[in-house]
Design a protein around this motif. Structure first.
Motif, PDB file in Angstrom:
ATOM      1  N   GLY A  55       0.796  -1.221   0.000  1.00 21.15           N
ATOM      2  CA  GLY A  55       0.000   0.000   0.000  1.00 21.15           C
ATOM      3  C   GLY A  55       0.828   1.269   0.000  1.00 21.15           C
ATOM      4  N   SER A  56       2.144   1.148  -0.040  1.00 22.71           N
ATOM      5  CA  SER A  56       3.006   2.316   0.096  1.00 22.71           C
ATOM      6  C   SER A  56       3.221   3.078  -1.210  1.00 22.71           C
ATOM      7  CB  SER A  56       4.363   1.907   0.673  1.00 22.71           C
ATOM      8  OG  SER A  56       4.983   0.950  -0.168  1.00 22.71           O
ATOM      9  N   SER A  57       2.871   2.492  -2.316  1.00 18.37           N
ATOM     10  CA  SER A  57       2.948   3.197  -3.595  1.00 18.37           C
ATOM     11  C   SER A  57       1.646   3.009  -4.365  1.00 18.37           C
ATOM     12  CB  SER A  57       4.120   2.688  -4.440  1.00 18.37           C
ATOM     13  OG  SER A  57       5.343   3.104  -3.902  1.00 18.37           O
ATOM     14  N   ILE A  58       1.261   4.079  -5.033  1.00 20.69           N
ATOM     15  CA  ILE A  58      -0.008   4.093  -5.761  1.00 20.69           C
ATOM     16  C   ILE A  58       0.208   4.811  -7.081  1.00 20.69           C
ATOM     17  CG2 ILE A  58      -2.288   5.188  -5.778  1.00 20.69           C
ATOM     18  CD1 ILE A  58      -2.436   4.610  -2.765  1.00 20.69           C
ATOM     19  N   TYR A  59      -0.530   4.385  -8.083  1.00 23.78           N
ATOM     20  CA  TYR A  59      -0.448   5.050  -9.393  1.00 23.78           C
ATOM     21  C   TYR A  59      -1.859   5.173  -9.950  1.00 23.78           C
ATOM     22  CZ  TYR A  59       1.599   6.448 -13.823  1.00 23.78           C
ATOM     23  OH  TYR A  59       1.960   7.154 -14.930  1.00 23.78           O
ATOM     24  N   TYR A  60      -2.151   6.335 -10.548  1.00 29.03           N
ATOM     25  CA  TYR A  60      -3.465   6.595 -11.129  1.00 29.03           C
ATOM     26  C   TYR A  60      -3.351   6.962 -12.594  1.00 29.03           C
ATOM     27  CZ  TYR A  60      -5.171   7.038  -6.306  1.00 29.03           C
ATOM     28  OH  TYR A  60      -5.482   6.812  -4.993  1.00 29.03           O
ATOM     29  N   ALA A  61      -4.361   6.603 -13.351  1.00 27.26           N
ATOM     30  CA  ALA A  61      -4.488   7.134 -14.697  1.00 27.26           C
ATOM     31  C   ALA A  61      -4.787   8.625 -14.590  1.00 27.26           C
ATOM     32  CB  ALA A  61      -5.606   6.414 -15.438  1.00 27.26           C
ATOM     33  N   ASP A  62      -4.316   9.394 -15.560  1.00 20.90           N
ATOM     34  CA  ASP A  62      -4.537  10.840 -15.525  1.00 20.90           C
ATOM     35  C   ASP A  62      -6.020  11.192 -15.484  1.00 20.90           C
ATOM     36  OD1 ASP A  62      -1.733  11.702 -17.712  1.00 20.90           O
ATOM     37  OD2 ASP A  62      -1.832  11.335 -15.546  1.00 20.90           O
ATOM     38  N   SER A  63      -6.836  10.378 -16.102  1.00 22.63           N
ATOM     39  CA  SER A  63      -8.265  10.675 -16.212  1.00 22.63           C
ATOM     40  C   SER A  63      -8.996  10.614 -14.875  1.00 22.63           C
ATOM     41  CB  SER A  63      -8.923   9.714 -17.203  1.00 22.63           C
ATOM     42  OG  SER A  63      -8.743   8.371 -16.779  1.00 22.63           O
ATOM     43  N   VAL A  64      -8.407   9.950 -13.881  1.00 22.73           N
ATOM     44  CA  VAL A  64      -9.083   9.808 -12.593  1.00 22.73           C
ATOM     45  C   VAL A  64      -8.308  10.458 -11.448  1.00 22.73           C
ATOM     46  CG1 VAL A  64     -10.105   7.654 -13.385  1.00 22.73           C
ATOM     47  CG2 VAL A  64      -8.062   7.588 -11.937  1.00 22.73           C
ATOM     48  N   LYS A  65      -7.126  10.958 -11.739  1.00 18.01           N
ATOM     49  CA  LYS A  65      -6.275  11.529 -10.698  1.00 18.01           C
ATOM     50  C   LYS A  65      -6.982  12.695 -10.028  1.00 18.01           C
ATOM     51  CE  LYS A  65      -2.102  11.191 -11.986  1.00 18.01           C
ATOM     52  NZ  LYS A  65      -0.814  11.428 -12.675  1.00 18.01           N
ATOM     53  N   GLY A  66      -6.972  12.702  -8.704  1.00 17.51           N
ATOM     54  CA  GLY A  66      -7.624  13.756  -7.946  1.00 17.51           C
ATOM     55  C   GLY A  66      -9.089  13.488  -7.647  1.00 17.51           C
ATOM     56  N   ARG A  67      -9.668  12.480  -8.296  1.00 14.45           N
ATOM     57  CA  ARG A  67     -11.075  12.143  -8.064  1.00 14.45           C
ATOM     58  C   ARG A  67     -11.245  10.756  -7.447  1.00 14.45           C
ATOM     59  NH1 ARG A  67     -14.378  11.509 -12.249  1.00 14.45           N
ATOM     60  NH2 ARG A  67     -12.740  10.837 -13.700  1.00 14.45           N
ATOM     61  N   PHE A  68     -10.388   9.832  -7.824  1.00 10.68           N
ATOM     62  CA  PHE A  68     -10.475   8.456  -7.338  1.00 10.68           C
ATOM     63  C   PHE A  68      -9.363   8.187  -6.334  1.00 10.68           C
ATOM     64  CE2 PHE A  68     -12.620   6.330 -11.301  1.00 10.68           C
ATOM     65  CZ  PHE A  68     -13.622   7.296 -11.253  1.00 10.68           C
ATOM     66  N   THR A  69      -9.648   7.313  -5.369  1.00  8.69           N
ATOM     67  CA  THR A  69      -8.653   6.903  -4.384  1.00  8.69           C
ATOM     68  C   THR A  69      -8.670   5.385  -4.245  1.00  8.69           C
ATOM     69  OG1 THR A  69      -8.937   8.966  -3.147  1.00  8.69           O
ATOM     70  CG2 THR A  69      -7.849   7.133  -2.017  1.00  8.69           C
ATOM     71  N   ILE A  70      -7.524   4.773  -4.492  1.00  5.81           N
ATOM     72  CA  ILE A  70      -7.383   3.334  -4.329  1.00  5.81           C
ATOM     73  C   ILE A  70      -6.778   3.055  -2.961  1.00  5.81           C
ATOM     74  CG2 ILE A  70      -5.084   3.286  -5.399  1.00  5.81           C
ATOM     75  CD1 ILE A  70      -5.798   0.568  -6.610  1.00  5.81           C
ATOM     76  N   SER A  71      -7.227   1.990  -2.326  1.00  7.73           N
ATOM     77  CA  SER A  71      -6.689   1.603  -1.021  1.00  7.73           C
ATOM     78  C   SER A  71      -6.857   0.102  -0.850  1.00  7.73           C
ATOM     79  CB  SER A  71      -7.390   2.357   0.112  1.00  7.73           C
ATOM     80  OG  SER A  71      -8.770   2.047   0.142  1.00  7.73           O
TER      81      SER A  71
END
Length: 126
Positions: A55-71
């Motif tokens: 859980g210490s590193s996370i990567y998002y697609a640009d289209s969802v960055k700032g709106r989605f949170t993975i955990s």
């Protein structure tokens, strides 16, 4: 046998929120990078987000960055995707997936994941 089961999809208005869950059984959940993907009608499956086994590193697609949170909660063998400020273009079947190998990072492509859930439909109305 490895099983991934998504839940939490549904119909929501634009600007609303949903939380997806992915319950994993049959493998050592805490050893694998996990990812969320989505597929809209007539389009290829696309990467949404990935989270390292710890859980210490996370990567998002640009289209969802700032709106989605993975955990993830390794004690519960469960991964989550909190989706806020949803847009009609987020409409798709959402899939959770487990990496083919242990302790690999990053894993961003569809081909790197060996185990997949059945998918859950997310529909965002305008």
């Amino acid at each position: 046998q490895v099983q991934l089961v998504e839940s939490g999809g549904g119909l929501v208005q634009a600007g609303g929120s949903l939380r997806l869950s992915c319950a994993v059984s049959g493998r050592t959940f805490s050893s694998y990078t996990m990812g969320w993907f989505r597929q809209a009608p007539g389009k290829e499956r696309e990467f949404v987000a990935a989270i390292m086994w710890s859980g210490s590193s996370i990567y998002y697609a640009d289209s969802v960055k700032g709106r989605f949170t993975i955990s993830r909660d390794n004690a519960k063998n469960t991964m989550y995707l909190q989706m806020n400020s949803l847009k009609p273009e987020d409409t798709a079947v959402y899939y959770c997936a487990a990496d083919s190998f242990t302790y690999r990072w990053p894993a961003l492509g569809v081909g790197g994941y060996h185990y997949w859930g059945q998918g859950t439909q997310v529909t965002v109305s305008s």
